[in-house]
Scaffold this active site. Structure first.
Site, PDB file in Angstrom:
ATOM      1  N   HIS A 264       0.826  -1.212   0.000  1.00  0.00           N
ATOM      2  CA  HIS A 264       0.000   0.000   0.000  1.00  0.00           C
ATOM      3  C   HIS A 264       0.858   1.259   0.000  1.00  0.00           C
ATOM      4  O   HIS A 264       0.536   2.229   0.681  1.00  0.00           O
ATOM      5  CB  HIS A 264      -0.937  -0.004   1.211  1.00  0.00           C
TER       6      HIS A 264
ATOM      7  N   GLU B 250      -5.964 -12.251   6.985  1.00  0.00           N
ATOM      8  CA  GLU B 250      -6.844 -11.078   6.978  1.00  0.00           C
ATOM      9  C   GLU B 250      -8.182 -11.370   6.301  1.00  0.00           C
ATOM     10  O   GLU B 250      -8.773 -10.486   5.686  1.00  0.00           O
ATOM     11  CB  GLU B 250      -6.142  -9.905   6.287  1.00  0.00           C
TER      12      GLU B 250
ATOM     13  N   GLN C 107       0.262 -13.292   6.197  1.00  0.00           N
ATOM     14  CA  GLN C 107      -0.679 -12.334   6.787  1.00  0.00           C
ATOM     15  C   GLN C 107      -2.094 -12.900   6.659  1.00  0.00           C
ATOM     16  O   GLN C 107      -2.561 -13.189   5.555  1.00  0.00           O
ATOM     17  CB  GLN C 107      -0.574 -10.977   6.091  1.00  0.00           C
TER      18      GLN C 107
END
Length: 339
Positions: free
Chosen positions: A123, A232, A230
């Site tokens: 990001h 999520e 990760q």
């Protein structure tokens, strides 16, 4: 009356001194010595003292070799070893999140005492070349471990991060054991995996030099690279036990914002239930757990829940909050409370 030429030459020439026997030739000092405990078999040029020469009436003094500074590879490897050791002992390690594509801010924040720094490529507008420079800047601190969050699971991004010398990677949106198996294969050289062999930047990031730099990196450091999925999404939570069963996972990192969005869409569990499941599974599998939080206070509170890989600050929020705080102080406004 003119004198013969031979007499004039003899009269003008200085008197000749009796010839002395030639001085014995002194042998140059030997630069070689017997190797000690596998050391080199010769002294380097600087080991011969120039202050005790034969002209001064004494033999040349042989000095011991100067102390060799520790290799950067040892320092860089030790900071990764310290981080892994703390995680194994469940000692909290606090990191800084780097979203600003800048070598300057990366170097400055890495020097503040953080255990690790994550260079975010998912990001932020950070390209591979700049990421490599930021990895080197963080590693040069000697204490802070550079970790890269790659933008996707494709081999290209992971290869760029590892070849740049990243000490670990965070891979977003891991949801199935097959995806985890794919990541582990990419991160390990044959015969364990199928990581492509080539390039020298990874070896240089750990301080290895010379024609065997890549081989030394492959033999000593590549197997220590931290691989962190990760989690999520609801699917990732449901498959977490199988994901960890693949092996080769050093820690689990929670992406709370996407996880919150996923549970709202699925409506199968609450965010608290999803986090509780992650905490339970990682504890049972004895895998360190990490999470992104927005402040040091929140990070400290998460330690109580068993999280040990924690973000204590981010470059964007540090810059924005400090600028806002100083502006409010200059205007005489009451300071805000940041959470």
């Amino acid at each position: 009356q003119q004198q013969p030429a031979q007499q004039r030459i003899q009269r003008l020439s200085p008197p000749q001194q009796p010839q002395q026997p030639p001085a014995p030739q002194t042998q140059p000092p030997s630069r070689y010595y017997a190797p000690a405990q596998g050391g080199p078999s010769h002294l380097p040029p600087h080991s011969i003292s120039h202050g005790a020469s034969p002209r001064q009436g004494g033999p040349p003094q042989v000095l011991p070799p100067p102390p060799v500074a520790p290799r950067y590879a040892q320092a860089s490897g030790s900071q990764l070893s310290r981080l892994r050791s703390k995680l194994r002992q469940r000692i909290p390690v606090f990191g800084v999140w780097l979203s600003i594509p800048s070598v300057v801010t990366a170097r400055m924040l890495a020097a503040q005492g953080f255990d690790w720094a994550c260079i975010d490529m998912e990001h932020s507008p950070t390209n591979p070349a700049l990421m490599a420079e930021m990895v080197a800047a963080v590693a040069s601190s000697g204490t802070c471990v550079p970790i890269v969050r790659v933008p996707s699971q494709t081999p290209e991004w992971i290869k760029w991060a590892l070849d740049a010398g990243a000490h670990g990677i965070i891979v977003p949106h891991i949801e199935t054991p097959d995806e985890m198996r794919h990541i582990v294969n990419i991160c390990n050289y044959p015969p364990i995996g199928r990581r492509s062999i080539g390039g020298s930047f990874a070896a240089h990031a750990f301080g290895f030099r010379g024609p065997r730099a890549t081989s030394e990196y492959m033999d000593t450091m590549s197997s220590s690279i931290m691989v962190i999925p990760q989690i999520e999404s609801v699917e990732g939570v449901a498959n977490l036990r199988g994901i960890l069963g693949v092996g080769g996972v050093d820690a689990v990192f929670v992406g709370p914002y996407n996880l919150g969005a996923s549970v709202r869409v699925a409506q199968e569990m609450s965010l608290a239930e999803a986090l509780g499941t992650i905490e339970m599974v990682t504890s049972e599998c004895d895998i360190p757990l990490g999470i992104y939080v927005s402040s040091g206070d929140t990070a400290r509170n998460k330690v109580k829940d068993g999280y040990t890989l924690l973000v204590a600050a981010s470059d964007v929020e540090c810059l924005a909050n400090s600028a806002q705080d100083n502006l409010e102080r200059a205007r005489g406004e009451p300071p805000r409370t940041y959470r």
